[in-house]
Design an enzyme around this catalytic site. Structure first.
Site, mmCIF file in Angstrom:
data_model
loop_
_atom_site.group_PDB
_atom_site.id
_atom_site.type_symbol
_atom_site.label_atom_id
_atom_site.label_comp_id
_atom_site.label_asym_id
_atom_site.label_seq_id
_atom_site.Cartn_x
_atom_site.Cartn_y
_atom_site.Cartn_z
ATOM 1 N N GLY A 1 -29.388 -46.327 -22.393
ATOM 2 C CA GLY A 1 -30.018 -46.265 -21.070
ATOM 3 C C GLY A 1 -30.313 -44.824 -20.690
ATOM 4 O O GLY A 1 -29.947 -43.886 -21.408
ATOM 5 N N SER A 2 -30.942 -44.653 -19.527
ATOM 6 C CA SER A 2 -31.391 -43.308 -19.141
ATOM 7 C C SER A 2 -30.224 -42.377 -18.821
ATOM 8 O O SER A 2 -30.313 -41.170 -19.046
ATOM 9 C CB SER A 2 -32.340 -43.411 -17.939
ATOM 10 O OG SER A 2 -31.707 -44.093 -16.874
ATOM 11 N N GLY B 1 -23.681 -46.078 -19.381
ATOM 12 C CA GLY B 1 -24.138 -46.349 -18.023
ATOM 13 C C GLY B 1 -23.797 -47.770 -17.608
ATOM 14 O O GLY B 1 -23.128 -48.507 -18.330
ATOM 15 N N LYS C 1 -23.872 -54.985 -17.015
ATOM 16 C CA LYS C 1 -24.594 -54.150 -17.959
ATOM 17 C C LYS C 1 -25.640 -55.007 -18.671
ATOM 18 O O LYS C 1 -25.603 -56.223 -18.605
ATOM 19 C CB LYS C 1 -23.639 -53.517 -18.984
ATOM 20 C CG LYS C 1 -22.872 -52.342 -18.389
ATOM 21 C CD LYS C 1 -22.045 -51.599 -19.406
ATOM 22 C CE LYS C 1 -22.791 -51.156 -20.627
ATOM 23 N NZ LYS C 1 -23.955 -50.280 -20.358
ATOM 24 N N GLY C 2 -26.558 -54.318 -19.355
ATOM 25 C CA GLY C 2 -27.549 -55.052 -20.142
ATOM 26 C C GLY C 2 -28.960 -54.952 -19.623
ATOM 27 O O GLY C 2 -29.868 -55.560 -20.185
ATOM 28 N N GLY C 3 -29.143 -54.135 -18.556
ATOM 29 C CA GLY C 3 -30.501 -53.925 -18.066
ATOM 30 C C GLY C 3 -31.410 -53.382 -19.169
ATOM 31 O O GLY C 3 -32.602 -53.676 -19.194
ATOM 32 N N GLY C 4 -30.813 -52.618 -20.064
ATOM 33 C CA GLY C 4 -31.586 -52.072 -21.189
ATOM 34 C C GLY C 4 -31.528 -52.964 -22.416
ATOM 35 O O GLY C 4 -32.074 -52.614 -23.470
ATOM 36 N N GLU D 1 -23.023 -52.779 -26.827
ATOM 37 C CA GLU D 1 -22.266 -51.986 -25.841
ATOM 38 C C GLU D 1 -20.870 -52.571 -25.639
ATOM 39 O O GLU D 1 -19.884 -51.829 -25.536
ATOM 40 C CB GLU D 1 -23.021 -51.956 -24.505
ATOM 41 C CG GLU D 1 -24.264 -51.095 -24.545
ATOM 42 C CD GLU D 1 -25.109 -51.193 -23.298
ATOM 43 O OE1 GLU D 1 -25.859 -50.243 -23.033
ATOM 44 O OE2 GLU D 1 -25.042 -52.209 -22.586
HETATM 45 O O1 LIG Z 1 -26.443 -51.585 -19.848
HETATM 46 C C1 LIG Z 1 -27.312 -50.797 -20.126
HETATM 47 C C2 LIG Z 1 -28.238 -50.996 -21.253
HETATM 48 O O2 LIG Z 1 -28.045 -52.257 -21.856
HETATM 49 C C3 LIG Z 1 -27.454 -49.541 -19.340
HETATM 50 O O3 LIG Z 1 -26.284 -48.825 -19.418
HETATM 51 C C4 LIG Z 1 -27.757 -49.905 -17.931
HETATM 52 O O4 LIG Z 1 -28.934 -50.701 -17.906
HETATM 53 C C5 LIG Z 1 -27.961 -48.662 -17.065
HETATM 54 O O5 LIG Z 1 -29.125 -47.986 -17.469
HETATM 55 P P1 LIG Z 1 -29.622 -46.673 -16.749
HETATM 56 O O6 LIG Z 1 -28.637 -45.603 -17.055
HETATM 57 O O7 LIG Z 1 -30.988 -46.415 -17.365
HETATM 58 O O8 LIG Z 1 -29.717 -46.971 -15.281
#
Ligand SMILES: O=C(CO)[C@H](O)[C@H](O)COP(=O)(O)O
Length: 235
Positions: A27-28, A82, A94-97, A103
């Site tokens: 993630g970012s 993140g 978690k898991g937005g990415g 993870e």
């Molecule tokens: O779980 C995740 C990816 O699967 C990331 O950690 C979560 O989506 C946060 O991302 P970001 O730091 O871009 O806000």
């Protein structure tokens, strides 16, 4: 916001010592950590990392961070990652990415998981962020039905949608699975929901991280807050 993410990453980097084996999140925010770690490696720090996604593998290689796998080593000192939401018990969504499966495997293999985030991720109750559920494409209708039953048993409900990539095609995870995002709004008992989802055969993994985070580093306008988990890991 990006500045806050970098500040959180820099604070987590202070916990890293020579010789450590590190889980590298996705993630970012985690990307800032990998970049800052790369600078320390260039200056002589000796660490080895396990990336939680192919994207992070590419970033770490670009930044010169030496990598290994959980086949070569079976244990990590710290994972820095993140999160999409963090509650006061340090339960996470978690898991937005889309990297939740790797993870979670990497976090579970680590002595400590440090979550880094800007303070917009801090919530009183999980659930506003759609909960990612990684599923096997085979039998998806039956799996969705089982997920709905699990939701009802845990007192939650909401729309589910198969995640799409930017090009409009179904998003496919690094493990070759699909993700269903569930708009639940409020998850009163995340631990029960986590158990119920884990018991469904077509569910590979879900984005509820219960009892895995040891601490959260939250960067906000007023500075950095470090919140330690009170209960031991796994509880
Ligand atoms: O779980 C995740 C990816 O699967 C990331 O950690 C979560 O989506 C946060 O991302 P970001 O730091 O871009 O806000």
């Amino acid at each position: 916001m990006d500045q806050l993410k970098r500040q959180a990453a820099a604070r987590a980097l202070e916990e890293v010592r020579d010789g450590m084996q590190l889980g590298l999140g996705t993630g970012s925010t985690a990307k800032h950590f990998v970049e800052l770690l790369g600078e320390r490696v260039a200056a002589g720090l000796k660490v080895i990392g396990v990336p939680t996604s192919e994207a992070t593998r590419a970033d770490a290689e670009r930044c010169g961070v030496p990598l290994t796998t959980l086949d070569e080593i079976d244990h990590l000192d710290i994972t820095v990652d993140g999160a999409d939401e963090i509650d006061p018990e340090l339960n996470l969504i978690k898991g937005g990415g889309g990297a939740l499966l790797r993870e979670k495997i990497v976090a579970a293999a680590s002595d400590r998981m440090i979550v880094i985030a800007d303070d917009s991720k801090w919530v009183p109750t999980l659930g506003k962020f759609p909960l990612p559920i990684e599923v096997i494409p085979f039998g998806l209708g039956a799996t969705r039905h089982a997920i709905e039953k699990a939701f009802a048993a845990c007192g939650v409900s909401g729309q589910m949608a198969v995640r799409k990539a930017k090009d409009g095609h179904v998003f496919v995870t690094d493990g070759g699975h699909w993700i269903v995002d569930a708009q639940l709004g409020r998850i009163a008992d995340p631990a029960s929901l986590a158990r119920a989802l884990s018991a469904i055969p077509g569910v590979v993994e879900h984005g509820l991280f219960i009892g895995l985070a040891s601490s959260a580093v939250l960067a906000g306008g007023e500075g950095i807050r470090v919140i330690e988990r009170r209960k031991p890991k796994g509880d």
